[in-house]
Write an enzyme that holds these catalytic residues in place. Structure first.
Site, mmCIF file in Angstrom:
data_model
loop_
_atom_site.group_PDB
_atom_site.id
_atom_site.type_symbol
_atom_site.label_atom_id
_atom_site.label_comp_id
_atom_site.label_asym_id
_atom_site.label_seq_id
_atom_site.Cartn_x
_atom_site.Cartn_y
_atom_site.Cartn_z
ATOM 1 N N TYR A 19 0.862 -1.181 0.000
ATOM 2 C CA TYR A 19 0.000 0.000 0.000
ATOM 3 C C TYR A 19 0.896 1.228 0.000
ATOM 4 O O TYR A 19 1.817 1.331 0.807
ATOM 5 C CB TYR A 19 -0.887 -0.015 1.254
ATOM 6 C CG TYR A 19 -1.830 1.160 1.347
ATOM 7 C CD1 TYR A 19 -2.968 1.223 0.545
ATOM 8 C CD2 TYR A 19 -1.598 2.206 2.236
ATOM 9 C CE1 TYR A 19 -3.847 2.298 0.635
ATOM 10 C CE2 TYR A 19 -2.467 3.276 2.331
ATOM 11 C CZ TYR A 19 -3.591 3.319 1.522
ATOM 12 O OH TYR A 19 -4.458 4.383 1.615
ATOM 13 N N ASP B 211 9.326 2.519 -0.082
ATOM 14 C CA ASP B 211 8.291 3.216 0.680
ATOM 15 C C ASP B 211 8.529 2.890 2.154
ATOM 16 O O ASP B 211 8.220 1.799 2.623
ATOM 17 C CB ASP B 211 6.913 2.739 0.220
ATOM 18 C CG ASP B 211 5.788 3.445 0.964
ATOM 19 O OD1 ASP B 211 6.062 4.056 2.012
ATOM 20 O OD2 ASP B 211 4.643 3.378 0.505
ATOM 21 N N LYS C 216 4.395 10.069 8.655
ATOM 22 C CA LYS C 216 4.033 9.780 10.038
ATOM 23 C C LYS C 216 5.114 10.124 11.074
ATOM 24 O O LYS C 216 5.046 11.170 11.695
ATOM 25 C CB LYS C 216 3.606 8.324 10.187
ATOM 26 C CG LYS C 216 2.551 7.910 9.151
ATOM 27 C CD LYS C 216 2.072 6.484 9.341
ATOM 28 C CE LYS C 216 1.335 5.975 8.133
ATOM 29 N NZ LYS C 216 0.038 5.413 8.392
HETATM 30 N N1 HOZ Z 1 -4.045 3.154 5.917
HETATM 31 C C1 HOZ Z 1 -3.693 3.324 7.281
HETATM 32 C C2 HOZ Z 1 -3.103 2.109 7.857
HETATM 33 N N2 HOZ Z 1 -2.160 1.431 7.083
HETATM 34 C C3 HOZ Z 1 -4.879 3.725 8.119
HETATM 35 C C4 HOZ Z 1 -4.961 5.167 8.224
HETATM 36 C C5 HOZ Z 1 -5.929 5.666 9.283
HETATM 37 O O1 HOZ Z 1 -7.068 5.234 9.317
HETATM 38 O O2 HOZ Z 1 -5.551 6.512 10.054
#
Ligand code: HOZ
Length: 429
Positions: free
Chosen positions: A144, A239, A267
């Protein structure tokens, strides 16, 4: 019947926000039930709107390496906010931040700040395309890289859990430039490269996948991938939005010993504020506007509040390199406890762990890629999730995510979690 404050808030939220949430996984759809609304957090725990306390193993999906609201980040933010929230003009802290990133991650010679992981990966692919003059790129099934159109093809994370790994709204044109390879399968790369000679700009990979559960790429696979990229003039993008500064100060690339051409971060580098970054070889990064012709921009990029929090976080890492030993020790304790429980109840569920990221898959087969990850029984995960929640343990509300340990999780937290894990498994199996 009394309904909880979280439930009331969820009802209210659904009137104005699609599904009541600003990011789909949060809606608990894949585990059932209703999401908790969080009021506040400190250290390893947070409290929901009803005043229930949970030991939190999401840590905002990774960035809270030092737990919620560490004093040194709050102090940095308090100082920064007195001076202003955003200027849309350069500030000194951006230089300090960029310099620190290049120091901690040697493959990054130049770096550009953005506002999210999605922006970072999107911009890195554009940089690779602009640099090579080629359109296509390779991504791996189950990885992802945020929600830009051309990444939402067999994507991991929420897209996978909610059963829409390939999203409507992604045009055929976009999908046509995305080539799909199998994680840890170098033959699938060789085939794509042979069939698309001189057309591939980049390969983007989570060197430690964190969005189809946690899966490590195999050493030989990554080495071969690096050589193929070198031979074919393909830009290799790591990534590291999840792994950067989490699995080691220099990210996954430091522990795996492979140097990418470009890396993306998010993050953690915002200390919990919305930040992303992409960077790498100066040769490529110097093609970005205003030096070169590849356009990329953003009013809030390098925002002084985000930079101050991020700088405080990275500076802490720089000055306390032993935190990775501490995280390893803590995470091993927790994982050992889980493993002993599984042994006690006679289940050989696959458990993966790299440093402070781990995942329990509800399948007894080894998990090495997307195909093996999706063998996990997600219904069982949902039951497990709720049993843990009832006992005050907050895990990712989806199977294909990571559990994150912070430096402030205590032995007491872990013992409570291990105990809850045992009770949960006994009840659901
Ligand atoms: N796609 C995020 C986890 N891999 C979740 C993001 C969120 O809901 O804060």
């Amino acid at each position: 019947m009394n309904i909880s404050k979280s439930e009331k808030l969820f009802e209210e939220a659904q009137k104005f926000i699609p599904g009541g949430v600003n990011s789909p996984v949060r809606a608990f759809k894949s585990v059932g039930g209703k999401p908790l609304f969080i009021k506040e957090g400190k250290g390893s725990k947070f409290t929901d709107a009803d005043g229930n306390e949970y030991i939190d193993y999401i840590g905002s999906w990774g960035p809270h390496l030092f737990g919620h609201n560490p004093d040194f980040i709050i102090d940095a933010l308090n100082e920064a906010i007195k001076k202003g929230t955003s200027f849309g003009a350069p500030t000194e802290i951006e230089i300090k931040m960029a310099e620190l990133i290049t120091e901690l991650v040697p493959s990054v010679e130049k770096v550009r700040m953005v506002n999210s992981g999605t922006e970072a990966t999107m911009s890195a692919v554009r940089a690779a395309r602009g640099f090579t003059g080629r359109d296509k790129f390779i991504k791996f099934e189950g990885c992802y890289h945020g929600h830009a159109d051309y990444f939402l093809i067999k994507a991991g994370s929420g897209a996978l859990t909610l059963g829409v790994p390939t999203s409507p709204g992604v045009t055929k044109g976009n999908a046509a430039d995305t080539l799909l390879a199998e994680y840890n399968n170098i033959e699938s790369i060789k085939e794509l490269v042979a069939n698309n000679k001189d057309e591939i700009a980049a390969v983007i990979i989570e060197p430690i996948a964190g969005n189809m559960g946690v899966i490590k790429s195999e050493d030989n696979f990554l080495k071969e991938l690096r050589s193929i990229c070198d031979e074919e003039g393909i830009v290799l993008i790591f990534d590291e939005v999840m792994t950067g500064f989490r699995v080691a100060k220099g990210g996954a690339q430091e522990i795996l010993g492979i140097t990418p051409d470009l890396s993306t971060f998010g993050k953690i580098i915002g200390g919990g504020l919305p930040v992303g970054a992409f960077g790498g070889k100066a040769e490529i990064m110097n093609q970005i506007a205003p030096v070169g012709p590849i356009y990329q921009a953003g009013t809030l990029s390098g925002n002084p509040l985000a930079m101050s929090a991020g700088f405080a976080a990275l500076n802490y890492i720089k000055n306390n390199p032993n935190i990775y030993d501490l995280l390893e020790e803590k995470s091993a304790y927790l994982a050992d406890g889980f493993a002993k429980n599984l042994e006690k109840i006679g289940k050989k569920y696959a458990m993966t762990r790299i440093g402070s990221m781990m995942c329990l898959f509800f399948t007894e087969e080894e998990v090495t890629d997307f195909q093996s990850a999706v063998k996990s029984n997600t219904e069982l995960y949902g039951k497990y999730f709720h049993k843990m929640l009832e006992q005050g343990i907050y895990l990712a509300p989806a199977q294909f995510e990571a559990l994150f340990v912070s430096t402030v999780h205590s032995k007491e937290d872990f013992d409570k979690t291990i105990n809850a894990h045992y009770n949960s498994l006994i009840e659901i199996l």
